[in-house]
Design an enzyme around this catalytic site. Structure first.
Site, mmCIF file in Angstrom:
data_model
loop_
_atom_site.group_PDB
_atom_site.id
_atom_site.type_symbol
_atom_site.label_atom_id
_atom_site.label_comp_id
_atom_site.label_asym_id
_atom_site.label_seq_id
_atom_site.Cartn_x
_atom_site.Cartn_y
_atom_site.Cartn_z
ATOM 1 N N ASN A 149 0.798 -1.225 0.000
ATOM 2 C CA ASN A 149 0.000 0.000 0.000
ATOM 3 C C ASN A 149 0.834 1.281 0.000
ATOM 4 O O ASN A 149 0.480 2.259 -0.651
ATOM 5 C CB ASN A 149 -0.985 -0.003 1.171
ATOM 6 N N GLU A 247 3.364 -5.394 12.367
ATOM 7 C CA GLU A 247 2.408 -4.301 12.226
ATOM 8 C C GLU A 247 1.324 -4.800 11.289
ATOM 9 O O GLU A 247 1.549 -4.951 10.086
ATOM 10 C CB GLU A 247 3.105 -3.050 11.683
ATOM 11 N N CYS A 281 -3.332 1.400 6.459
ATOM 12 C CA CYS A 281 -3.738 0.702 7.682
ATOM 13 C C CYS A 281 -4.268 1.654 8.736
ATOM 14 O O CYS A 281 -4.974 1.243 9.658
ATOM 15 C CB CYS A 281 -2.570 -0.111 8.243
ATOM 16 N N GLU A 459 7.443 0.209 16.310
ATOM 17 C CA GLU A 459 8.462 0.754 15.428
ATOM 18 C C GLU A 459 8.570 2.244 15.682
ATOM 19 O O GLU A 459 7.783 2.829 16.418
ATOM 20 C CB GLU A 459 8.095 0.477 13.967
#
Length: 478
Positions: A149, A247, A281, A459
């Site tokens: 994405n 993630e 996301c 992260e």
């Protein structure tokens, strides 16, 4: 035709089996290139190159690592337009948006290039007894697996901290959007990154994913992608005691209280629903609006959604581009049909769009759904497209319950002028990231990641640096 190659041991090379996959342009549905259909022998070759290079790269002083990584950042900036065009053609996003993401990819490299200059060890004195000092050692060889994405942005988000902390990397970009990772290979060669430090292997997760995940010489895995794939990676890697950063998916709530700045809440909610065709996301796909302003918000929101132009990603006037692939296009439309069977009212969109001259492209009109129950499939599952649901609520407690009422917990947005309410609701949300009166305002120093099925680990900033290192305490008696 663009023929992409693997980047192994500092060189662009063909896959060992000479097998390739077609690479499609989603804006017109046509094949415009090929990518390596790599197998385990290609991965093994990359791992051996990384093993050969790891000792020397770990010994490189931070100042030298900074120079190389910063040079990569400079080359990304210099080649921004070329990279953005490649990203737009490959992924389907509008080229104006791709330019923003390429800029952020350069920022990722620069941020962690400078971070390695400030990343330091610690010492602690036990008065009269001992001094303890803590070393941070690179793990050695690590794997970074990035999604389709935000291809180059999330690719650099992973590899930059891994390289900055002295690791060698096996990177696998998505086979759906490989173009900018291939161009990044060329940038690394131009920047003088030593051979074997970064190896990029193209191909399908189905064919090489398990081999990467289970390989005993790979000490950590950083993965961004779907929750089901993350579960599979964890099932393989966790029993091997590898470090994991996952993630995963999101089904993010956007809570609009009746004291919100309505114009800003509407405008930002349109952006957070449909930016990058909803294929982020962090997109807010569930909008909960307090009953007193529900109709007012709904009318303004729909009016702005109807102004969004859908079309050729290469035309700057278009706000919504093509869906990344035919398979994902079909999946999104299938969810819309499910919503109808669940009793939803389609307030706008809900169908594919035919773009003149690009009739085989994958376009979906921005879709707003009303009338779903909280337990419905389209409220509970991640659609990852230009589809958003709206629903009223009465009280603060109800809003929190609705927002927390899925298995996901990545991001949330709160709109209110009440400072006390904003902080109380934020603390009550099961979400790794909470934005108050804004969306997608990101500081690279802050922790990034989700709760529940949205992932494991964080992260960003020194969180990423810590993930890619192993701590060792040394105690010296005085």
């Amino acid at each position: 035709m663009l023929q992409i190659q693997n980047y192994i041991n500092g060189q662009l090379v063909e896959p060992n089996a000479k097998h390739y996959l077609d690479n499609y342009n989603p804006s017109n549905g046509k094949v415009y290139g090929t990518i390596p259909d790599s197998d385990n022998t290609d991965v093994e070759q990359a791992i051996q190159a990384a093993n050969t290079a790891k000792k020397a790269w770990a010994a490189v002083v931070p100042e030298e690592r900074f120079k190389i990584l910063n040079r990569i950042a400079e080359l990304i900036d210099l080649k921004r337009d070329e990279l953005a065009l490649a990203e737009s053609v490959d992924q389907g996003k509008p080229v104006w948006l791709a330019k923003t993401e390429i800029t952020r990819a350069g920022q990722n490299m620069r941020f962690f290039a400078t971070a390695c200059l400030h990343y330091n060890d610690a010492s602690n004195i036990m008065p009269g007894h001992a001094i303890n000092y803590t070393n941070r050692h690179p793990l050695g060889v690590v794997a970074c697996i990035s999604p389709w994405n935000l291809p180059l942005y999330l690719f650099t988000w992973k590899i930059a901290p891994a390289l900055a902390t002295g690791n060698c990397v096996i990177a696998k970009p998505s086979e759906i959007t490989p173009a900018t990772a291939y161009l990044f290979s060329k940038i690394c060669i131009e920047a003088g990154l030593p051979a074997g430090v970064l190896n990029i292997v193209h191909g399908t997760g189905f064919k090489i994913g398990d081999f990467i995940t289970s390989h005993p010489q790979i000490k950590a895995i950083s993965f961004t992608g779907g929750t089901n794939t993350g579960k599979r990676i964890a099932g393989i890697a966790a029993p091997m005691f590898k470090k994991l950063s996952l993630e995963l998916g999101g089904k993010n709530p956007n809570i609009i209280f009746d004291d919100a700045d309505l114009e800003k809440a509407v405008a930002t909610s349109v952006n957070s629903s449909f930016l990058n065709q909803g294929e982020i996301c962090l997109c807010g796909s569930r909008i909960y609006i307090q009953q007193a302003i529900y109709q007012q918000f709904k009318d303004k929101f729909i009016a702005k959604v109807l102004q969004l132009t859908v079309g050729n990603p290469l035309e700057d006037g278009n706000k919504v581009g093509a869906i990344v692939s035919k398979g994902h296009f079909d999946k999104i439309l299938a969810y819309i049909e499910i919503a109808k069977t669940e009793g939803a009212t389609i307030l706008c969109g809900g169908d594919a769009k035919k773009v003149q001259g690009l009739e085989d492209g994958c376009y979906i009109n921005p879709t707003v759904i009303e009338g779903l129950k909280q337990e419905s499939v389209c409220i509970q599952e991640e659609i990852f497209g230009p589809v958003v649901s709206i629903m009223p609520f009465e009280t603060e407690e109800e809003a929190i319950a609705l927002a927390n009422g899925t298995n996901y917990g990545l991001a949330a947005t709160i709109w209110t002028q009440n400072v006390q309410r904003a902080h109380n609701v934020a603390a009550a949300l099961e979400s790794g990231i909470v934005w108050i009166n804004c969306w997608l305002l990101r500081d690279l120093r802050t922790p990034f990641g989700g709760m529940k099925d949205s992932g494991v680990g964080r992260e960003g900033g020194f969180n990423a640096m810590n993930f890619f290192t192993e701590q060792q305490n040394v105690c010296v008696k005085l």
